[in-house]
Write a protein that holds these residues in place. Sequence first.
Motif, PDB file in Angstrom:
ATOM      1  N   PRO A 130       0.810  -1.202   0.000  1.00  0.00           N
ATOM      2  CA  PRO A 130       0.000   0.000   0.000  1.00  0.00           C
ATOM      3  C   PRO A 130       0.857   1.272   0.000  1.00  0.00           C
ATOM      4  O   PRO A 130       1.843   1.344   0.712  1.00  0.00           O
ATOM      5  CB  PRO A 130      -0.809  -0.095   1.282  1.00  0.00           C
ATOM      6  CG  PRO A 130      -0.308  -1.278   2.008  1.00  0.00           C
ATOM      7  CD  PRO A 130       0.595  -2.033   1.160  1.00  0.00           C
ATOM      8  N   ASP A 136       0.627   5.871  -0.853  1.00  0.00           N
ATOM      9  CA  ASP A 136      -0.334   6.970  -0.804  1.00  0.00           C
ATOM     10  C   ASP A 136      -0.971   7.196  -2.173  1.00  0.00           C
ATOM     11  O   ASP A 136      -0.382   6.896  -3.200  1.00  0.00           O
ATOM     12  CB  ASP A 136       0.287   8.257  -0.248  1.00  0.00           C
ATOM     13  CG  ASP A 136       1.604   8.587  -0.904  1.00  0.00           C
ATOM     14  OD1 ASP A 136       2.063   7.785  -1.727  1.00  0.00           O
ATOM     15  OD2 ASP A 136       2.185   9.643  -0.595  1.00  0.00           O
ATOM     16  N   ALA A 194       3.364  -9.765  -1.627  1.00  0.00           N
ATOM     17  CA  ALA A 194       3.514  -8.411  -1.095  1.00  0.00           C
ATOM     18  C   ALA A 194       3.127  -8.342   0.382  1.00  0.00           C
ATOM     19  O   ALA A 194       3.166  -7.278   0.976  1.00  0.00           O
ATOM     20  CB  ALA A 194       2.666  -7.430  -1.897  1.00  0.00           C
ATOM     21  N   GLY A 219       6.231  -7.198   2.979  1.00  0.00           N
ATOM     22  CA  GLY A 219       5.226  -6.172   3.202  1.00  0.00           C
ATOM     23  C   GLY A 219       5.872  -4.834   3.506  1.00  0.00           C
ATOM     24  O   GLY A 219       6.997  -4.776   3.991  1.00  0.00           O
ATOM     25  N   VAL A 220       5.135  -3.762   3.238  1.00  0.00           N
ATOM     26  CA  VAL A 220       5.672  -2.434   3.487  1.00  0.00           C
ATOM     27  C   VAL A 220       5.440  -2.082   4.958  1.00  0.00           C
ATOM     28  O   VAL A 220       4.678  -2.733   5.653  1.00  0.00           O
ATOM     29  CB  VAL A 220       5.040  -1.364   2.562  1.00  0.00           C
ATOM     30  CG1 VAL A 220       5.253  -1.716   1.127  1.00  0.00           C
ATOM     31  CG2 VAL A 220       3.588  -1.186   2.856  1.00  0.00           C
ATOM     32  N   ASN A 252       4.101  -0.408   8.235  1.00  0.00           N
ATOM     33  CA  ASN A 252       2.849   0.152   8.711  1.00  0.00           C
ATOM     34  C   ASN A 252       3.127   0.816  10.061  1.00  0.00           C
ATOM     35  O   ASN A 252       3.558   0.136  10.981  1.00  0.00           O
ATOM     36  CB  ASN A 252       1.825  -0.976   8.863  1.00  0.00           C
ATOM     37  CG  ASN A 252       0.421  -0.473   8.662  1.00  0.00           C
ATOM     38  OD1 ASN A 252       0.219   0.676   8.279  1.00  0.00           O
ATOM     39  ND2 ASN A 252      -0.541  -1.316   8.927  1.00  0.00           N
ATOM     40  N   ALA A 262       2.932   3.947   3.533  1.00  0.00           N
ATOM     41  CA  ALA A 262       1.845   4.559   2.771  1.00  0.00           C
ATOM     42  C   ALA A 262       1.415   5.887   3.380  1.00  0.00           C
ATOM     43  O   ALA A 262       0.703   6.656   2.755  1.00  0.00           O
ATOM     44  CB  ALA A 262       0.653   3.605   2.707  1.00  0.00           C
ATOM     45  N   TYR A 263       1.829   6.133   4.615  1.00  0.00           N
ATOM     46  CA  TYR A 263       1.372   7.328   5.314  1.00  0.00           C
ATOM     47  C   TYR A 263       2.557   8.180   5.738  1.00  0.00           C
ATOM     48  O   TYR A 263       3.615   7.657   6.062  1.00  0.00           O
ATOM     49  CB  TYR A 263       0.546   6.921   6.534  1.00  0.00           C
ATOM     50  CG  TYR A 263      -0.561   5.987   6.155  1.00  0.00           C
ATOM     51  CD1 TYR A 263      -1.713   6.476   5.577  1.00  0.00           C
ATOM     52  CD2 TYR A 263      -0.424   4.615   6.301  1.00  0.00           C
ATOM     53  CE1 TYR A 263      -2.717   5.630   5.172  1.00  0.00           C
ATOM     54  CE2 TYR A 263      -1.422   3.747   5.903  1.00  0.00           C
ATOM     55  CZ  TYR A 263      -2.572   4.256   5.331  1.00  0.00           C
ATOM     56  OH  TYR A 263      -3.570   3.426   4.931  1.00  0.00           O
ATOM     57  N   SER A 323      -6.924   5.765  13.852  1.00  0.00           N
ATOM     58  CA  SER A 323      -7.532   4.735  13.007  1.00  0.00           C
ATOM     59  C   SER A 323      -7.434   5.114  11.538  1.00  0.00           C
ATOM     60  O   SER A 323      -7.436   4.265  10.670  1.00  0.00           O
ATOM     61  CB  SER A 323      -8.988   4.538  13.406  1.00  0.00           C
ATOM     62  OG  SER A 323      -9.703   5.714  13.092  1.00  0.00           O
ATOM     63  N   GLN A 324      -7.384   6.410  11.263  1.00  0.00           N
ATOM     64  CA  GLN A 324      -7.255   6.845   9.874  1.00  0.00           C
ATOM     65  C   GLN A 324      -5.795   7.003   9.466  1.00  0.00           C
ATOM     66  O   GLN A 324      -5.485   7.611   8.456  1.00  0.00           O
ATOM     67  CB  GLN A 324      -8.003   8.160   9.653  1.00  0.00           C
ATOM     68  CG  GLN A 324      -9.509   7.995   9.720  1.00  0.00           C
ATOM     69  CD  GLN A 324     -10.013   6.940   8.771  1.00  0.00           C
ATOM     70  OE1 GLN A 324      -9.697   6.935   7.607  1.00  0.00           O
ATOM     71  NE2 GLN A 324     -10.799   5.998   9.253  1.00  0.00           N
ATOM     72  N   LYS A 325      -4.915   6.483  10.312  1.00  0.00           N
ATOM     73  CA  LYS A 325      -3.484   6.441  10.025  1.00  0.00           C
ATOM     74  C   LYS A 325      -2.872   7.843   9.922  1.00  0.00           C
ATOM     75  O   LYS A 325      -2.034   8.108   9.074  1.00  0.00           O
ATOM     76  CB  LYS A 325      -3.195   5.661   8.736  1.00  0.00           C
ATOM     77  CG  LYS A 325      -3.697   4.242   8.769  1.00  0.00           C
ATOM     78  CD  LYS A 325      -2.772   3.361   9.535  1.00  0.00           C
ATOM     79  CE  LYS A 325      -3.364   1.954   9.611  1.00  0.00           C
ATOM     80  NZ  LYS A 325      -2.464   1.058  10.323  1.00  0.00           N
ATOM     81  N   ARG A 343       9.679   5.373  -2.360  1.00  0.00           N
ATOM     82  CA  ARG A 343       8.236   5.244  -2.371  1.00  0.00           C
ATOM     83  C   ARG A 343       7.561   6.565  -2.121  1.00  0.00           C
ATOM     84  O   ARG A 343       6.762   6.710  -1.225  1.00  0.00           O
ATOM     85  CB  ARG A 343       7.817   4.250  -1.302  1.00  0.00           C
ATOM     86  CG  ARG A 343       6.512   3.557  -1.547  1.00  0.00           C
ATOM     87  CD  ARG A 343       6.209   2.689  -0.380  1.00  0.00           C
ATOM     88  NE  ARG A 343       7.368   1.915  -0.003  1.00  0.00           N
ATOM     89  CZ  ARG A 343       7.751   0.844  -0.642  1.00  0.00           C
ATOM     90  NH1 ARG A 343       7.067   0.404  -1.650  1.00  0.00           N
ATOM     91  NH2 ARG A 343       8.823   0.199  -0.250  1.00  0.00           N
ATOM     92  N   PRO A 344       7.854   7.612  -2.893  1.00  0.00           N
ATOM     93  CA  PRO A 344       7.094   8.841  -2.681  1.00  0.00           C
ATOM     94  C   PRO A 344       5.779   8.764  -3.431  1.00  0.00           C
ATOM     95  O   PRO A 344       5.462   9.604  -4.262  1.00  0.00           O
ATOM     96  CB  PRO A 344       8.018   9.934  -3.208  1.00  0.00           C
ATOM     97  CG  PRO A 344       8.949   9.233  -4.139  1.00  0.00           C
ATOM     98  CD  PRO A 344       8.760   7.759  -4.011  1.00  0.00           C
ATOM     99  N   GLY A 345       5.032   7.738  -3.180  1.00  0.00           N
ATOM    100  CA  GLY A 345       3.696   7.620  -3.737  1.00  0.00           C
ATOM    101  C   GLY A 345       3.699   7.613  -5.240  1.00  0.00           C
ATOM    102  O   GLY A 345       4.453   6.904  -5.861  1.00  0.00           O
TER     103      GLY A 345
END
Lengths: 236, 282
Positions: free
Chosen positions: A48, A50, A141, B59-60, B62, B88-89, B128-130, B276-278
């Motif tokens: 995942p 952004d 993944a 996995g990335v 979290n 991701a955040y 919860s919304q990271k 990983r800049p999105g």
Amino acid sequence: MSYNERFDKRKFDQTRPIEAKAGVIKNADGSAWFKIGKTEAFAAVYGPRDLYPKFMQNPSTGILRCNYNMMPFSGSGDRVRPGQNRRAKEISMVTEKALLPVLDLTEFPNAVVDVFIELPQTDAGSRCAGICAAAIALADAGLPMKDLVSAIAVGRIGDQVLVDLSYEEEAFEDDPVADIPIAVLNNSKQISLLQMDGEVPKEMLIKAIKLGIDASKQIHDAQIKALKDKYSGDSQ
Amino acid sequence: MGEITVEDKAVAVPGELLAKGMDCIPSYGTYREGENVYSSRLGLVNVSGKVIKIIPLTGVYNPKRGDTIIGRVIDVLVSGWRVELNSAYSGMLSLKDGTSEFVARGADLTKYYNLGDYIMVSVSNVTSQKLVDLSMRGPGLRKLSGGQILKVNPNKVPRVIGKHGSMVSMIKNATNSKILVGQNGLIWLNAEPKDEVIARNAINMIAENSHISGLTEKVKSFLEEVTGKKVEIVERPENEGNDDNGENSHDNSHGNNHGERNYDRPRRNFDRNSDRPGNRNR
């Protein structure tokens, strides 16, 4: 003339030879290669990560975004124009819907998981090969997944019901042909993809789907083997 | 009567049957359907008593509260900084948690952390919304100057650190380098150029062979071979309860690195495409 023997001498319920491998693309978070007969698919999973533009974000869950792409000289005929077209968009969309029932992305709100499926060589059944490769790549993944998805094409030629049609069979002209790609969730045997090209009577359709569910076991075994082989020699 | 159908430490794939019966308890990476317990992740099976869980292999990252991680400042805001976390955040480092100095209204925050700076931070809260809150309050949390940044899979970080920091302190002693390991998979490394190469190779070796047992011995012989010195495996039990042992290099990194490349920014030492800049590289 009726179709009593297959062009490549397979049995009617026999798939083409299957090979699969996980972790083939170093830069991806998960990746896989899946080959069935002459059809080959690579899948790369990123995320995942952004998601922008912001209006696409979903605050209650992460989203899945698939991209199906046939390479320019992948077919047996003319050059395929590269990039998106109507067919690729449709297949990307059905791939997404075939994989979503097993994925749980609620852990990743507002994020996206990208799946890129590339087909260097195709000989019918490319969307099924793409789904099989994508399922391995998503597991590779490390995403939360209830199950693996195995996809296979079934169909009929004349009075014969058969699995895993080749391009030659799909293009058979003397008898009516139906090509029915299906995707099966392995534990529950539920179907997450069912499309059809051609025409088929109800009884034959039911019989074909049953054959497909049986054949999906072999694909499932190849998928499990691909994932476990990546960590073989594991002594820890 | 319940029955576990897989071996401990075997590789499980999503959807694999792990146990039958209601007296087995599904934990992380597993789920129950009917009376059976299935795996929901790719990873190693871990059975302790009746509890079954999956230890993920891939996995990335979290973000999790309490983690000590390395991030990169990507934006300077009115009262804080936005930090990219190899996840991701992105995280928010507020002015209050970012510095202990008095900062006048309207002051230039780039004085403390500028765009592109790498910082060692701890995760103080995840909603919860990271939405991730970061803090610089804690031992060893600081801006990283000089050196270079390496990237490994976050699931392999425990192996890079080793039992009680044995692996990372072995590399540090053998190559005379400073290493900080973030739980998000970013590693800061600072040493003389010759030693830097050795330390980098050792870290990459750990990341590639993380599932092999007896890895510490293997890395030890590698380090002895390239440095030509005797290498000791040191465990530091006094650091218990703090599994990010990279922090202890903070103590000796004060004072003795004046005058070096202290105000340089760490070099990025990973493939830009794997960054990983999105969506930026799509």
